[in-house]
Design an enzyme around this catalytic site. Structure first.
Site, mmCIF file in Angstrom:
data_model
loop_
_atom_site.group_PDB
_atom_site.id
_atom_site.type_symbol
_atom_site.label_atom_id
_atom_site.label_comp_id
_atom_site.label_asym_id
_atom_site.label_seq_id
_atom_site.Cartn_x
_atom_site.Cartn_y
_atom_site.Cartn_z
ATOM 1 N N LYS A 140 -2.980 5.898 -4.053
ATOM 2 C CA LYS A 140 -4.063 6.810 -3.695
ATOM 3 C C LYS A 140 -3.880 8.170 -4.350
ATOM 4 O O LYS A 140 -2.753 8.637 -4.555
ATOM 5 C CB LYS A 140 -4.122 6.992 -2.168
ATOM 6 C CG LYS A 140 -4.140 5.697 -1.380
ATOM 7 C CD LYS A 140 -4.190 5.948 0.110
ATOM 8 C CE LYS A 140 -3.865 4.703 0.885
ATOM 9 N NZ LYS A 140 -2.430 4.387 0.891
ATOM 10 N N TYR A 183 2.928 9.915 -0.224
ATOM 11 C CA TYR A 183 4.032 9.288 0.503
ATOM 12 C C TYR A 183 5.376 9.549 -0.185
ATOM 13 O O TYR A 183 6.426 9.325 0.416
ATOM 14 C CB TYR A 183 3.828 7.774 0.613
ATOM 15 C CG TYR A 183 2.584 7.336 1.343
ATOM 16 C CD1 TYR A 183 1.778 8.232 2.038
ATOM 17 C CD2 TYR A 183 2.209 5.991 1.337
ATOM 18 C CE1 TYR A 183 0.644 7.811 2.699
ATOM 19 C CE2 TYR A 183 1.082 5.559 2.002
ATOM 20 C CZ TYR A 183 0.286 6.467 2.668
ATOM 21 O OH TYR A 183 -0.847 6.036 3.307
ATOM 22 N N ASP A 230 0.842 -1.196 0.000
ATOM 23 C CA ASP A 230 0.000 0.000 0.000
ATOM 24 C C ASP A 230 0.875 1.244 0.000
ATOM 25 O O ASP A 230 1.730 1.416 0.868
ATOM 26 C CB ASP A 230 -0.894 -0.008 1.245
ATOM 27 C CG ASP A 230 -1.763 1.232 1.340
ATOM 28 O OD1 ASP A 230 -2.916 1.177 0.894
ATOM 29 O OD2 ASP A 230 -1.275 2.266 1.869
ATOM 30 N N HIS A 243 -7.783 9.557 -1.504
ATOM 31 C CA HIS A 243 -7.127 9.546 -0.200
ATOM 32 C C HIS A 243 -7.881 10.337 0.865
ATOM 33 O O HIS A 243 -7.825 9.998 2.053
ATOM 34 C CB HIS A 243 -5.709 10.113 -0.352
ATOM 35 C CG HIS A 243 -4.740 9.624 0.667
ATOM 36 N ND1 HIS A 243 -3.383 9.616 0.475
ATOM 37 C CD2 HIS A 243 -4.920 9.116 1.906
ATOM 38 C CE1 HIS A 243 -2.775 9.129 1.534
ATOM 39 N NE2 HIS A 243 -3.691 8.826 2.428
#
Length: 300
Positions: A93, A64, A59, A126
Site C-alpha cells: 500500500k 508497516y 498483505d 492506504h
C-alpha cells in the site's frame, strides 16, 4: 467495458477459497495480515506458519516498515514449501505521506524493490488523505487523484496486476469512479460485526469492487463479546474463527494477523464448517458503527 477474462488459478490454490477480481485475476479469500509484525524472526515464523497452513496471500504496506523483511522471508520460504512467486498473492500500500503523481510512483517502485519483486498482485492507496495535511484540506482530493494516475500508469506497465484503495468511503469511491481509466479492484476497510458497513458492501457489489476486511476481530475486542463466544461454543470453534467466517459468508475476504504459529493455523480452519443464517443475523445485529481503527469519513 468488456468483462475481464478469468485467469487460471495458480497450482496451489483452491477454487472455493478464491474470488475473481474485476481484472479477471483470482485472489485468495484468506490472507496473512502483517500490521505491527516486526523483526526478521517474527516475520519469518508467521509467514512459515501461514504457508504451511495454506495461506496464499500476504498483505503488507509501506507504513508497516516490514516489506524488506517479508521479501527476504519469502525468498527463503517459498522454495522450502515447494512454491514459486506466482503461487503467492502479494499486496502492499501507498503511504499517506507519498500522495501525488511522482511521489506515488517512486513509492510503489520502492516497495517493489524492498519486497524483491518485479510486480505486485495488488497495490492500494492506504488512506484518502495526505499525512501532515488537515483532513478537511481540499487538496486531498487532487493529490489522491494524482496518486491514482500513477497507479494506473504502473498497472498498464504490468508492475501492478491490480490496483485499489483502502479506507475509502462511498463518497471517495464515487469521486474515483467518475474520473479513472482503471476502476479499483479492491476496497480494504475495517469490517466486523460492530461496523458491518452494509451500505458500503452493497455499493461495492454493485460496482464490481471486492471488499476486503481488516481488523476482523475489532482489534481483539470482539472475541470476548457474549454473542460471539456463545456462537463459538455452539459451533465448537474459536471466537476468532467465528468472526472470520462471518465476513466470508458475506463474500468479504479476510487478512487476520498473528505472530503466533498456532493462531495462524487456527485462523486458517474456516472451510469445513459454516455459520447458520441465524448465527450470521445475530452477529450482524451487533452493528453499532463502532470503529476500533481509523475513521476516514471526515477526509475531504
Amino acid at each position: 467495458m468488456q468483462p475481464a477474462q478469468r485467469k487460471p488459478l495458480p497450482r496451489s490454490w483452491a477454487l472455493e477459497r478464491t474470488v475473481w477480481l474485476n481484472t479477471g485475476a483470482p485472489m485468495p479469500l484468506l490472507g496473512l495480515g502483517t500490521f505491527r509484525l516486526q523483526g526478521e524472526e517474527a516475520v519469518r515464523l508467521s509467514l512459515d506458519a501461514a504457508l504451511e497452513n495454506g495461506y496464499r496471500l500476504v498483505d503488507t504496506a509501506a507504513v508497516y516498515r516490514n516489506e524488506a523483511a517479508i521479501g527476504r522471508a519469502l525468498g527463503e520460504l517459498l522454495p522450502r514449501h515447494g512454491l514459486a512467486r506466482g503461487d503467492v498473492f502479494l499486496t502492499s500500500k501507498l503511504s499517506p505521506k507519498d500522495h501525488g503523481g511522482e511521489l506515488a510512483e517512486k513509492a510503489c517502485l520502492r516497495s517493489l524493490e524492498e519486497l524483491g519483486c518485479d510486480y505486485l498482485d495488488l497495490y492500494l492507496i492506504h488512506w484518502p488523505g495526505t499525512q501532515g495535511r488537515p483532513q478537511q484540506d481540499p487538496g486531498n482530493r487532487e493529490r489522491r487523484q494524482q496518486s491514482w494516475r500513477a497507479l494506473e500508469k504502473l498497472h498498464e506497465a504490468g508492475k501492478l496486476r491490480a490496483i485499489g484503495v483502502s479506507n475509502y468511503t462511498i463518497r471517495h469511491l464515487e469521486e474515483l469512479l467518475a474520473d479513472c481509466r482503471v476502476p479499483p479492484a479492491v476496497l480494504q476497510v475495517e469490517f466486523h460485526p460492530e461496523v458491518a458497513q452494509s451500505e458500503l458492501l452493497a455499493f461495492c457489489h454493485q460496482k464490481g469492487i471486492h471488499l476486503q476486511a481488516y481488523s476482523s476481530l475489532g482489534a481483539g475486542q470482539l472475541v470476548g463479546r457474549a454473542e460471539v463466544v456463545n456462537i463459538a461454543t455452539q459451533q465448537g470453534r474459536s471466537p476468532a474463527q467465528v468472526l472470520l467466517r462471518w465476513a466470508l459468508r458475506q463474500g468479504v475476504s479476510v487478512i487476520p494477523k498473528s505472530a503466533s504459529a498456532s493462531r495462524v493455523a487456527e485462523n486458517s480452519q474456516l472451510w469445513t464448517w459454516d455459520l447458520s443464517q441465524t448465527d450470521v443475523e445475530e452477529l450482524s445485529a451487533m452493528d453499532c458503527g463502532k470503529r476500533h481503527c481509523w475513521d476516514p469519513s471526515a477526509v475531504a
